[in-house]
Design an enzyme around this catalytic site. Structure first.
Site, mmCIF file in Angstrom:
data_model
loop_
_atom_site.group_PDB
_atom_site.id
_atom_site.type_symbol
_atom_site.label_atom_id
_atom_site.label_comp_id
_atom_site.label_asym_id
_atom_site.label_seq_id
_atom_site.Cartn_x
_atom_site.Cartn_y
_atom_site.Cartn_z
ATOM 1 N N SER A 192 60.294 37.713 60.693
ATOM 2 C CA SER A 192 59.624 38.617 59.746
ATOM 3 C C SER A 192 60.373 38.797 58.433
ATOM 4 C CB SER A 192 59.428 39.986 60.412
ATOM 5 O OG SER A 192 60.667 40.542 60.793
ATOM 6 N N LYS A 244 59.115 49.660 62.100
ATOM 7 C CA LYS A 244 59.576 49.309 60.753
ATOM 8 C C LYS A 244 59.136 50.346 59.729
ATOM 9 C CE LYS A 244 59.534 44.359 61.796
ATOM 10 N NZ LYS A 244 58.898 43.047 61.542
#
Length: 805
Positions: free
Chosen positions: A702, A745
């Protein structure tokens, strides 16, 4: 008694008792009239000799007059045995006329007679004028013809009567001979009717049945039923006697064994202990096959000497069997409202998890015998996974037991050791159920992702498959027990920090529920509701004097601790810091150095030291070549700085920061994609990409967008916005691909002071799981291509660069 009375001679009796009583002057009784005596509990049949006791004055007078005048006496059954003053309507009007054979006067006003029944009669009318009952009667003669139908019934009745006499436990042997010698059907019918143990009303109906054939049928029917009862009673008696004989034999043998053991010097209490153990096994409620197995093992133990090496092992095994919760407990009614109240009291937030737990309880309420799901709470440390299991147990009224799986590498820890080994014990599952003393307990497998790898000790993860599979655990077999145990009533809950290390087949058995972490506001509420109170009690401040009331921490103090001294997904470190502050307060209270204690935010530096965390995002992203990424870790989300620098060279890529293979490939893809945008700007320089905190291994797909923006920012000499963080993988065509861990996140960005979060467009649906507070404070930009990320974080590319691209 009848034979004895008839056998006695008058000269052997008491002279006063056998003299006929003197009668007073009274008018004569007509010849067709009969003196009557009411009977309370006896029906006299013709041809039967029976003793009769009279006590009422009228009955005594009637008996005395009958003896004096040598007249027959009529005996009628009372309808109500409790009534003393009997009138005509209180009697049945069909009775038996009999002759008084003996008359004896006893003590306390009782008079005894021996009477022989002679014939049936029917009362026509009652007469007045005597101190006892007198009635004009009609004698009913019983025809005793022997037709084929009567003879068949007579023979059948005689056979059944003999069988009944033989079945009676204390019947005299001569009685069967007497019955065999009877030649009159009428006499046999009345004899059997007299002997039958039936209600008086039934005997009276039999007496009133004048037709011989009908009377035979009735007696046969009653005798057949009685013979059936006697047969069953005899079978039961025989079985009881046999069991009694076996018990008596066992008692004798046990007594002999006890004496032998006593002579050998063995413990005299052993027999009592084994008897108590047998009672425990019988009362444990085991299934039939398990109880049979336990009884067999108990017999083996009884045959062993106390000094046998196997005796102690076998006794321990039987004690385990006796103490396990085999019985099915009654289902406690589930109150959904009360369960919701308990969950809300114990936990703040976590609405999705609470709803799933309440759904499970609702299903259990509607289907108590259904199979329980295996709930797996996955999240970073300190978010309340273990306490959720305790709350489930509290809400359902079940016992709670926790099994720690961290580092377990032996299959025997789950499935138990075989009894052939010294020190063998059941597995942790059976041990936990024994501690809980209930098979309806809540059993938590903690840290299931930290199971040790299988080796020569077996694979514990594979052993858990049978425990956690609802289709198999109804017949779970522990190696130590060696018998099946039903685990289908147990509610299993598991916890894990991450799913990647859980084997696929084991993960497939469980329903995954994510607990990503808490926002700042949620942490503040948790601290105010639970953590401060708990630490006040732990540090002895909850019951101190009124001066400590000001030790309650204000919202400002708690926010400062959350922002400057902790950075975590859970609240475990937050509670430690609150405890440190309150310990400082406790020390001042104990020393008596202050009358009033109030903790301000400015005091935290002196208590906890300098700030441990600062908002360094603005400082670190104020120069070109630095981008802020978002990463997922087993302990929650975190921010990740991607730094890029250039030096003269030939276009090489240098990577540092303990990067994994996937992250290295992302960096290579980001460099190739940046070349397509910026042309030959990379030809004369070497690019160095570094991810700080090099001692920490980093990997994952990511970071592609962050690496791409760091390289573009470096080559354009334009800094990336310091309040923007990003996550997403990239392709060589410039597409932004979806990633996981959006909620973790996002919360990490919120904790770090980020204002804008860039996510892949295909992750837009994952915002449903993000707390409302985070969605209100953050701006989300959804990326389809890397150009969208450049416009948001850097701005429009200069025209020459776009042309080159």
């Amino acid at each position: 008694m009848t034979k004895e009375l008839l056998a006695q001679e008058p000269d052997k009796m008491n002279a006063a008792s056998v003299q006929a009583p003197r009668a007073g002057a009274m008018k004569a009784i007509p010849e067709d009239a009969l003196i009557l005596i009411p009977m309370r509990n006896t029906v006299l049949f013709p041809g039967v000799i029976t003793p009769v006791t009279v006590g009422r004055p009228s009955s005594v007078a009637a008996a005395q007059e009958a003896v004096r005048s040598e007249r027959k006496v009529g005996f009628l059954l009372q309808k109500d045995a409790q009534k003393n003053d009997v009138k005509a309507d209180d009697l049945y009007w069909v009775g038996t006329a009999g002759q008084v054979v003996r008359y004896i006067t006893g003590g306390e006003g009782a008079h005894h007679m021996v009477v022989q029944g002679q014939s049936r009669f029917r009362v026509l009318e009652f007469l007045e004028g005597w101190p006892f009952l007198v009635a004009r009667v009609q004698v009913v003669e019983s025809a005793d013809e022997m037709s084929p139908e009567v003879e068949a019934r007579f023979l059948q009745l005689k056979a059944q009567a003999v069988e009944a006499i033989q079945l009676l436990p204390n019947a005299p042997e001569e009685l069967a001979v007497v019955v065999q010698g009877v030649t009159s059907p009428a006499l046999l019918t009345d004899m059997v009717g007299n002997l039958l143990d039936v209600k008086l009303e039934e005997k009276q109906k039999l007496l009133e049945t004048f037709d011989l054939k009908t009377r035979l049928d009735r007696v046969l029917a009653m005798l057949s039923e009685r013979v059936g009862v006697l047969r069953i009673s005899k079978e039961i008696g025989d079985k009881t006697k046999k069991e009694f004989d076996e018990r008596q034999r066992e008692h004798v043998l046990r007594e002999q064994l006890r004496q032998i053991q006593k002579e050998l010097g063995e413990d005299e209490d052993t027999g009592m202990e084994l008897a108590e153990l047998k009672k425990q096994l019988d009362d444990a409620g085991m299934p039939e096959d398990v109880h049979k197995h336990a009884t067999k093992e108990l017999r083996r133990l009884q045959r062993m000497g106390e000094g046998s090496a196997e005796s102690g092992m076998l006794r321990t095994y039987l004690e385990w069997l006796a103490e396990l919760p085999w019985k099915d407990e009654p289902h406690k009614p589930i109150d959904i409202a009360e369960a919701r109240k308990v969950l809300d009291q114990d936990h703040f937030g976590l609405e999705k998890i609470k709803r799933r737990i309440l759904e499970h309880l609702a299903v259990r309420k509607l289907n108590p015998t259904g199979k329980s799901p295996i709930l797996c709470f996955v999240g970073p440390p300190g978010v309340g996974k273990t306490s959720l299991g305790q709350s489930i147990a509290k809400a359902t009224g079940r016992k709670f037991q926790r099994i720690a799986l961290g580092g377990v590498h032996d299959e025997a820890e789950i499935r138990g050791h075989r009894r052939t080994y010294i020190g063998a014990l059941p597995g942790n599952v059976v041990q936990a159920l024994r501690r809980a003393a209930s098979k309806n307990a809540v059993l938590m497998f903690d840290e299931i992702d930290k199971l040790g790898q299988g080796g020569f000790h077996g694979d514990p993860a594979s052993a858990l498959l049978e425990v956690l599979d609802p289709e198999q655990n109804s017949k779970f077999r522990d190696n130590y027990l060696g018998v099946d145990f039903d685990l289908s009533r147990v509610l299993f809950v598991t916890t894990a920090n991450m799913l990647d290390t859980i084997p696929g087949p084991l993960r497939d058995r469980m329903e995954i529920i994510q607990l990503p972490g808490y926002t700042e506001e949620e942490k503040l509420e948790i601290a105010k509701r639970y953590l401060v109170k708990r630490q006040l009690e732990a540090n002895g401040l909850a019951s101190a004097d009124r001066a400590v009331e000001d030790a309650q921490l204000t919202d400002e103090v708690l926010r400062t601790i959350i922002r400057d001294y902790t950075r975590e997904a859970g609240v475990r470190n937050l509670e430690r810091e609150i405890g440190a502050v309150l310990r400082h307060v406790a020390m001042q209270v104990a020393e008596g150095r202050a009358e009033k204690i109030k903790v301000e935010a400015a005091d935290l530096h002196a208590i906890l030291g300098p700030k441990r965390f600062e908002n360094e995002t603005a400082e670190r992203t104020s120069v070109p070549g630095v981008a802020t990424g978002l990463a997922w870790t087993p302990v929650g989300g975190d921010i990740l700085f991607i730094e890029a620098s250039k030096v003269p060279g030939s276009g090489r890529l240098i990577l540092t920061g303990q990067l994994g293979d996937v992250m290295k490939e992302s960096a290579q893809a980001a460099l190739t994609l940046a070349r397509t945008f910026l042309g030959d700007a990379f030809d004369k320089v070497d690019v160095h990409v570094h991810v700080p905190a090099g001692a920490t291994p980093k990997d994952g797909p990511s970071a592609g967008v962050a690496m791409f923006l760091a390289l573009v920012s470096l080559l354009l000499d334009v800094p990336v916005r310091h309040d923007v963080a990003m996550t997403g993988e990239i392709s060589l065509r410039g597409l932004v691909l979806p990633i996981g861990g959006v909620k973790e996140k996002t919360l990490a960005a919120l904790r770090a002071g980020i204002k804008t979060v860039m996510l892949p467009k295909r992750n837009e649906k994952d915002l449903e799981d993000v707390p409302a507070e985070a969605k209100a404070k953050l701006e989300f930009v959804f990326l389809e291509r890397v150009e969208d990320a450049i416009r948001t974080a850097i701005g429009e590319l200069p025209k020459r660069e776009r042309k080159a691209a």
